[in-house]
Scaffold this motif. Sequence first.
Motif, PDB file in Angstrom:
ATOM      1  N   MET A   1      45.303 -41.294   4.197  1.00 34.72           N
ATOM      2  CA  MET A   1      45.398 -40.671   5.555  1.00 34.72           C
ATOM      3  C   MET A   1      45.353 -39.311   5.326  1.00 34.72           C
ATOM      4  O   MET A   1      45.698 -38.674   4.744  1.00 34.72           O
ATOM      5  CB  MET A   1      46.897 -41.026   6.119  1.00 34.72           C
ATOM      6  N   GLN A   2      44.456 -38.852   6.132  1.00 33.76           N
ATOM      7  CA  GLN A   2      43.824 -37.512   6.486  1.00 33.76           C
ATOM      8  C   GLN A   2      44.581 -36.654   7.308  1.00 33.76           C
ATOM      9  O   GLN A   2      44.227 -36.574   8.613  1.00 33.76           O
ATOM     10  CB  GLN A   2      42.233 -37.366   6.421  1.00 33.76           C
ATOM     11  N   VAL A   3      45.844 -36.109   6.951  1.00 36.13           N
ATOM     12  CA  VAL A   3      46.481 -35.418   8.200  1.00 36.13           C
ATOM     13  C   VAL A   3      45.777 -34.248   8.744  1.00 36.13           C
ATOM     14  O   VAL A   3      46.031 -33.665   9.795  1.00 36.13           O
ATOM     15  CB  VAL A   3      47.997 -35.045   7.404  1.00 36.13           C
ATOM     16  N   GLU A   4      44.988 -33.760   7.929  1.00 43.47           N
ATOM     17  CA  GLU A   4      44.428 -32.712   8.356  1.00 43.47           C
ATOM     18  C   GLU A   4      43.499 -32.912   9.971  1.00 43.47           C
ATOM     19  O   GLU A   4      43.147 -32.120  10.514  1.00 43.47           O
ATOM     20  CB  GLU A   4      43.157 -31.834   7.359  1.00 43.47           C
ATOM     21  N   ASN A   5      43.010 -34.111  10.054  1.00 46.96           N
ATOM     22  CA  ASN A   5      42.144 -34.669  10.949  1.00 46.96           C
ATOM     23  C   ASN A   5      42.996 -35.377  12.130  1.00 46.96           C
ATOM     24  O   ASN A   5      42.340 -35.485  13.248  1.00 46.96           O
ATOM     25  CB  ASN A   5      41.180 -35.554  10.589  1.00 46.96           C
ATOM     26  N   LEU A   6      44.359 -35.121  12.066  1.00 47.94           N
ATOM     27  CA  LEU A   6      45.173 -35.752  13.150  1.00 47.94           C
ATOM     28  C   LEU A   6      45.084 -34.865  14.403  1.00 47.94           C
ATOM     29  O   LEU A   6      45.122 -33.786  14.076  1.00 47.94           O
ATOM     30  CB  LEU A   6      46.647 -35.962  12.760  1.00 47.94           C
ATOM     31  N   THR A   7      45.389 -35.346  15.606  1.00 47.14           N
ATOM     32  CA  THR A   7      45.549 -34.744  16.821  1.00 47.14           C
ATOM     33  C   THR A   7      47.008 -34.238  16.831  1.00 47.14           C
ATOM     34  O   THR A   7      47.785 -34.602  16.043  1.00 47.14           O
ATOM     35  CB  THR A   7      45.271 -35.567  18.080  1.00 47.14           C
ATOM     36  N   ASN A   8      47.109 -33.068  17.670  1.00 53.37           N
ATOM     37  CA  ASN A   8      48.646 -32.662  17.808  1.00 53.37           C
ATOM     38  C   ASN A   8      49.603 -34.013  18.068  1.00 53.37           C
ATOM     39  O   ASN A   8      50.610 -34.202  17.539  1.00 53.37           O
ATOM     40  CB  ASN A   8      48.780 -31.807  18.829  1.00 53.37           C
ATOM     41  N   ASP A   9      49.082 -34.929  19.086  1.00 49.38           N
ATOM     42  CA  ASP A   9      50.158 -36.048  19.320  1.00 49.38           C
ATOM     43  C   ASP A   9      50.204 -36.809  18.239  1.00 49.38           C
ATOM     44  O   ASP A   9      51.467 -37.222  17.869  1.00 49.38           O
ATOM     45  CB  ASP A   9      49.261 -36.653  20.562  1.00 49.38           C
ATOM     46  N   GLN A  10      49.208 -37.235  17.254  1.00 51.06           N
ATOM     47  CA  GLN A  10      49.135 -38.086  16.184  1.00 51.06           C
ATOM     48  C   GLN A  10      50.257 -37.310  15.079  1.00 51.06           C
ATOM     49  O   GLN A  10      51.070 -38.195  14.391  1.00 51.06           O
ATOM     50  CB  GLN A  10      47.917 -38.280  15.695  1.00 51.06           C
ATOM     51  N   LEU A  11      50.110 -35.990  14.969  1.00 48.52           N
ATOM     52  CA  LEU A  11      50.735 -35.285  13.867  1.00 48.52           C
ATOM     53  C   LEU A  11      52.270 -35.393  14.304  1.00 48.52           C
ATOM     54  O   LEU A  11      53.037 -35.684  13.628  1.00 48.52           O
ATOM     55  CB  LEU A  11      50.400 -33.707  13.836  1.00 48.52           C
ATOM     56  N   ALA A  12      52.588 -35.224  15.662  1.00 48.54           N
ATOM     57  CA  ALA A  12      53.951 -35.120  16.260  1.00 48.54           C
ATOM     58  C   ALA A  12      54.552 -36.662  16.029  1.00 48.54           C
ATOM     59  O   ALA A  12      55.669 -36.736  15.761  1.00 48.54           O
ATOM     60  CB  ALA A  12      54.057 -34.916  17.826  1.00 48.54           C
ATOM     61  N   GLU A  13      53.786 -37.712  16.297  1.00 47.14           N
ATOM     62  CA  GLU A  13      54.269 -39.023  15.964  1.00 47.14           C
ATOM     63  C   GLU A  13      54.431 -39.356  14.484  1.00 47.14           C
ATOM     64  O   GLU A  13      55.513 -40.077  13.882  1.00 47.14           O
ATOM     65  CB  GLU A  13      53.036 -40.075  16.346  1.00 47.14           C
ATOM     66  N   LEU A  14      53.575 -38.520  13.857  1.00 47.60           N
ATOM     67  CA  LEU A  14      53.690 -38.822  12.117  1.00 47.60           C
ATOM     68  C   LEU A  14      55.113 -38.252  11.631  1.00 47.60           C
ATOM     69  O   LEU A  14      55.727 -38.799  10.834  1.00 47.60           O
ATOM     70  CB  LEU A  14      52.589 -38.305  11.420  1.00 47.60           C
ATOM     71  N   LEU A  15      55.526 -37.032  12.357  1.00 46.58           N
ATOM     72  CA  LEU A  15      56.857 -36.420  11.947  1.00 46.58           C
ATOM     73  C   LEU A  15      58.144 -37.325  12.327  1.00 46.58           C
ATOM     74  O   LEU A  15      59.311 -37.029  11.798  1.00 46.58           O
ATOM     75  CB  LEU A  15      56.935 -35.402  12.682  1.00 46.58           C
ATOM     76  N   VAL A  16      58.097 -38.474  13.244  1.00 48.98           N
ATOM     77  CA  VAL A  16      59.170 -38.996  13.510  1.00 48.98           C
ATOM     78  C   VAL A  16      59.159 -40.547  12.984  1.00 48.98           C
ATOM     79  O   VAL A  16      59.851 -41.430  13.342  1.00 48.98           O
ATOM     80  CB  VAL A  16      59.163 -39.174  15.136  1.00 48.98           C
ATOM     81  N   THR A  17      58.355 -40.549  12.216  1.00 54.98           N
ATOM     82  CA  THR A  17      58.326 -42.135  11.330  1.00 54.98           C
ATOM     83  C   THR A  17      58.340 -41.668   9.656  1.00 54.98           C
ATOM     84  O   THR A  17      57.931 -40.925   9.351  1.00 54.98           O
ATOM     85  CB  THR A  17      57.299 -42.818  11.638  1.00 54.98           C
ATOM     86  N   ASP A  18      59.017 -42.685   9.052  1.00 51.21           N
ATOM     87  CA  ASP A  18      59.260 -42.412   7.642  1.00 51.21           C
ATOM     88  C   ASP A  18      58.138 -43.657   6.972  1.00 51.21           C
ATOM     89  O   ASP A  18      57.882 -43.645   5.660  1.00 51.21           O
ATOM     90  CB  ASP A  18      60.432 -42.829   7.111  1.00 51.21           C
ATOM     91  N   ARG A  19      57.265 -44.001   7.720  1.00 50.03           N
ATOM     92  CA  ARG A  19      56.356 -45.105   7.472  1.00 50.03           C
ATOM     93  C   ARG A  19      55.313 -44.645   6.235  1.00 50.03           C
ATOM     94  O   ARG A  19      54.821 -45.242   5.172  1.00 50.03           O
ATOM     95  CB  ARG A  19      55.467 -45.504   8.539  1.00 50.03           C
ATOM     96  N   TYR A  20      54.924 -43.345   6.229  1.00 47.25           N
ATOM     97  CA  TYR A  20      53.941 -42.835   5.516  1.00 47.25           C
ATOM     98  C   TYR A  20      54.379 -41.786   4.326  1.00 47.25           C
ATOM     99  O   TYR A  20      53.911 -41.225   3.885  1.00 47.25           O
ATOM    100  CB  TYR A  20      52.693 -42.198   6.164  1.00 47.25           C
ATOM    101  N   ASP A  21      55.821 -41.697   4.278  1.00 48.45           N
ATOM    102  CA  ASP A  21      56.498 -40.576   3.450  1.00 48.45           C
ATOM    103  C   ASP A  21      55.900 -40.505   1.964  1.00 48.45           C
ATOM    104  O   ASP A  21      56.005 -39.786   1.381  1.00 48.45           O
ATOM    105  CB  ASP A  21      57.919 -40.740   3.487  1.00 48.45           C
ATOM    106  N   GLU A  22      55.892 -41.995   1.314  1.00 47.64           N
ATOM    107  CA  GLU A  22      55.629 -42.146   0.113  1.00 47.64           C
ATOM    108  C   GLU A  22      54.094 -41.837  -0.031  1.00 47.64           C
ATOM    109  O   GLU A  22      53.892 -41.086  -1.133  1.00 47.64           O
ATOM    110  CB  GLU A  22      55.884 -43.491  -0.510  1.00 47.64           C
ATOM    111  N   GLU A  23      53.314 -41.971   0.745  1.00 52.38           N
ATOM    112  CA  GLU A  23      52.023 -41.554   0.753  1.00 52.38           C
ATOM    113  C   GLU A  23      51.789 -39.959   0.835  1.00 52.38           C
ATOM    114  O   GLU A  23      51.057 -39.447  -0.068  1.00 52.38           O
ATOM    115  CB  GLU A  23      50.987 -42.360   1.829  1.00 52.38           C
ATOM    116  N   LEU A  24      52.512 -39.410   1.576  1.00 51.33           N
ATOM    117  CA  LEU A  24      52.388 -37.812   1.897  1.00 51.33           C
ATOM    118  C   LEU A  24      53.200 -37.272   0.495  1.00 51.33           C
ATOM    119  O   LEU A  24      52.390 -36.431   0.047  1.00 51.33           O
ATOM    120  CB  LEU A  24      53.306 -37.391   2.963  1.00 51.33           C
TER     121      LEU A  24
END
Length: 334
Positions: A1-24
């Motif tokens: 997942m290229q977090v650098e390319n996420l929109t503001n809304d997508q980044l905000a959504e990423l912050l409230v889920t642990d789904r991608y924590d291990e990848e990050l």
Amino acid sequence: MQVENLTNDQLAELLVTDRYDEELRRRALALRRKIYGNKVFVRGLIEFTNYCKNNCYYCGLRCENKNLQRYRLTADEILQCADEGYALGFRTFVLQGGEDVYFTDEVLVPLVTELHHRHPDVAITLSVGERSRESYARLRQAGAERYLLRHETANPDHYARLHPVAQTLSNRKRCLQDLKELGYAVGSGFMVGSPFQTPMNLVEDIHFLQELQPAMIGIGPFLSHRDTPFWNEPNGDLQLTLRLIALLRIFFPHALIPATTALATLAENGRELGMAYGANVLMPNLTPAVVRKQYLLYDNKVTGGVEDAQSLEQLKERMAIDGWDIVVDRGDVQ
């Protein structure tokens, strides 16, 4: 997942889920190791005054807290702390305090000058709040090289809910800009989970840091203090803090990012978790033990054990278990 390319809304959504924590975490750790290897830099922290003219609603040092026993180290005591730290191997000192009106330029500049004279190979870091551009210039000329000033929140409305009206985000930003223009290696950062904070506020924090491009980024969970207006607010979330450390490492691969005392206060293994998510700095405490427990920004602050600079060997052993190599040089940005 290229977090650098996420929109503001997508980044905000990423912050409230642990789904991608291990990848990050894996990506952040890979970047950290690519640039800094297994090195963990340590800074000798000297909390030299807990007097503060400000009245921030979240801070135990706030001027309206009449239950706090105040202290102020003398110049000789501060220099003694630094001498002890130098003998232990520290080559970076962080002089941190509340915004104490006693420490004018007439007091602080000679202190920095003497510290620089005694230990010219040491990086002097100041964390003494908002001052005039002229003051920052004098301190820089005296020998200070780095300055830590967290912006706390990049949203002006949120900032206003955390501070009295006399304190403004615009002035905080002015200070940070002045510091950069004067040639300091600047550190900034924010609280995680402070009252009224939204995921979009955190997105704004990331964007502000992208504009500022600090050398150092310090974040930590909000922790309540019994003698503040926010005494009953819930503490910040551990996993969200770790997620943000990973994101900051990805967005700022070369940054110096500490595993803060607040993180170690929230979780006994907070330092180790911070390292696992991309942090690369620790700040053992050189403050005299007799006053250390009075520098209480929040309740239950960890003040002993491996937080103690005199326990550096113990800290090295503890970090080595996870493969980290404590180094006590200046720890400049790579």
